[in-house]
Motif scaffolding. Structure first.
Motif, mmCIF file in Angstrom:
data_model
loop_
_atom_site.group_PDB
_atom_site.id
_atom_site.type_symbol
_atom_site.label_atom_id
_atom_site.label_comp_id
_atom_site.label_asym_id
_atom_site.label_seq_id
_atom_site.Cartn_x
_atom_site.Cartn_y
_atom_site.Cartn_z
ATOM 1 N N ALA A 224 0.830 -1.210 0.000
ATOM 2 C CA ALA A 224 0.000 0.000 0.000
ATOM 3 C C ALA A 224 0.866 1.262 0.000
ATOM 4 N N GLU A 225 1.952 1.231 0.790
ATOM 5 C CA GLU A 225 2.850 2.383 0.822
ATOM 6 C C GLU A 225 3.581 2.557 -0.502
ATOM 7 N N GLU A 227 2.344 1.747 -3.367
ATOM 8 C CA GLU A 227 1.347 2.341 -4.267
ATOM 9 C C GLU A 227 1.232 3.853 -4.038
ATOM 10 N N ASN A 228 1.264 4.239 -2.761
ATOM 11 C CA ASN A 228 1.194 5.669 -2.457
ATOM 12 C C ASN A 228 2.370 6.434 -3.063
ATOM 13 N N ASP A 229 3.556 5.805 -2.981
ATOM 14 C CA ASP A 229 4.730 6.482 -3.539
ATOM 15 C C ASP A 229 4.673 6.555 -5.066
ATOM 16 N N LYS A 231 1.912 6.666 -6.801
ATOM 17 C CA LYS A 231 0.919 7.711 -7.086
ATOM 18 C C LYS A 231 1.537 9.099 -6.902
ATOM 19 N N ARG A 232 2.447 9.147 -5.915
ATOM 20 C CA ARG A 232 3.125 10.417 -5.692
ATOM 21 C C ARG A 232 3.995 10.776 -6.892
ATOM 22 N N ASP A 260 -4.661 16.618 3.641
ATOM 23 C CA ASP A 260 -4.302 15.436 2.858
ATOM 24 C C ASP A 260 -2.791 15.366 2.646
ATOM 25 N N TYR A 264 0.159 12.789 4.441
ATOM 26 C CA TYR A 264 1.093 12.015 3.622
ATOM 27 C C TYR A 264 2.532 12.320 4.014
ATOM 28 N N ARG A 268 6.707 10.486 6.648
ATOM 29 C CA ARG A 268 7.943 10.318 5.902
ATOM 30 C C ARG A 268 9.069 11.203 6.444
#
Length: 404
Positions: A224-225, A227-229, A231-232, A260, A264, A268
């Motif tokens: 999931a993380e 995927e977030n990166d 997307k980033r 939001d 995020y 980090r």
């Protein structure tokens, strides 16, 4: 030495050189003026002597010579007695006279004693009189600078003003041209970067989907993380693709957009740095979310770098109903900024980090001012205690629950 410091040094060097040239021009002109002024003083003294000789001499040959000498001297002058009554004048308006009878007997002359009084007062302010003794009567000879000398006094100032205006126009045109070229390079580089990122991002997305299917890791937090990166990375590519085009601004609640990104970002950074979001959740403004996230990212990264260890970052959202503005304040407990550098930090190339490029705050300013029609500045800073950056945006609508 970073590019900004080098540019600043060149500016100071050129300014110093220009001041040396200007000072040299003024000093040389002043030298010429003094020499010409002494020459005109001598001419005025000679003229005064000839007037005396015309009065007391009866030698016709000598008088002819005196007349010739007198007529060759053109310094404007007025002769008065010791009571201040005007006796003679030279080099003034020939259509005017201070003698009423002369005006009555000559239609070409105008009786204007006030004109001669004004000229006399001006001469008295300019130079000390030349004193003569004629048959026991004291005469005072007053004179003023010639038109040539007067023009020479003002010439360097006019010359330097014209040169300054020319240089200013040339500098403005050159800066505008250079800025346009820089913008073109920046836009081309940004769009090429977005294009180059597209292929590896697509591949990463495919690999993540493959990992989910192969290892049944659809619910795995690490996936999931990742995927977030990814997307980033998509957002970063989208940011670069928008450079050079007019971004579309949409109404958003500022608090939600900021929240939001803060959510995020805070996972980090170091656990030694706390991050808090406060303020009015109802304020709205026109935002391009990908670009505004970039602004927040630059400010928060700048705050993290300023803290250098343990500290806190606070983002506060407030507004002013009367001025129709929304404020986003980003505060940190870092090392602070000297007041003399409040504007400098937004200059391209300015950085305090050894490996910094000095572009983050410059891009942030560009995105706020050029794309969001807002403002960004250092609201407050104190060395050793921290800094607050403020973003000012135009609000699009105030909720009923909004506080002024």
């Amino acid at each position: 030495m970073n590019p900004y410091q080098q540019k600043k040094r060149w500016k100071y060097s050129l300014l110093t050189f220009a001041m040396v040239i200007a000072s040299g021009s003024l000093l040389y002109t002043s030298y010429l003026v003094r020499n010409i002024a002494r020459s005109e003083r001598t001419r005025a003294e000679v003229w005064a002597f000839t007037m005396k000789q015309l009065t007391i001499s009866d030698d016709n040959d000598f008088l002819n010579y005196v007349f010739a000498v007198r007529d060759s001297l053109t310094v404007p002058a007025i002769v008065t007695n010791d009571k201040g009554d005007i006796q003679l004048s030279r080099g003034l308006d020939q259509t005017k006279t201070f003698i009423k009878l002369a005006a009555e007997g000559n239609k070409k002359l105008t009786y204007d004693p006030e004109y001669f009084k004004r000229e006399l007062a001006y001469m008295q302010d300019q130079h000390a009189p030349i004193r003569l003794n004629v048959y026991g009567e004291k005469w005072l000879v007053y004179y003023k600078d010639s038109a040539l000398l007067t023009q020479l006094k003002y010439f360097p100032y006019i010359q330097l003003s014209v040169i300054a205006i020319f240089l200013l126009l040339a500098y403005t045109a050159f800066s505008s041209s250079r800025k346009s070229e820089q913008n073109q390079v920046w836009v081309g580089l940004a769009k090429e970067t977005a294009h180059q990122l597209g292929t590896p991002i697509s591949s990463l997305m495919a690999w993540i989907e493959l990992m989910k299917e192969k290892y049944s890791a659809g619910d795995d937090s690490l996936i999931a993380e990742m995927e977030n990166d990814v997307k980033r990375l998509e957002i970063v590519a989208d940011r670069f693709s928008k450079i050079g085009s007019t971004p579309k601004l949409e109404e958003h609640k500022v608090y939600e957009v900021v929240k939001d990104f803060v959510d995020y970002f805070k996972v980090r950074v170091s656990k030694n740095i706390s991050m808090e979001l406060t303020g009015n959740p109802h304020l709205e403004a026109g935002l391009n979310v990908p670009l505004f996230d970039w602004v927040l990212e630059n400010l928060l990264k700048n705050a993290v770098n300023a803290i250098e260890g343990k500290g806190s970052i606070q983002v506060d959202i407030s507004g002013n109903k009367i001025k129709k503005q929304v404020f986003i304040d980003v505060s940190d407990t870092g090392k602070g900024i000297p007041r003399s550098k409040f504007d400098t930090v937004f200059q391209p190339g300015y950085t305090t980090r050894k490996r910094g490029w000095g572009l983050g705050l410059s891009l942030t300013k560009r995105m706020i001012e050029n794309y969001h029609n807002g403002q960004i500045f250092v609201k407050d800073s104190e060395l050793g205690k921290g800094t607050t950056f403020r973003i000012v945006l135009k609000h699009t609508r105030y909720d009923k629950q909004t506080n002024p």
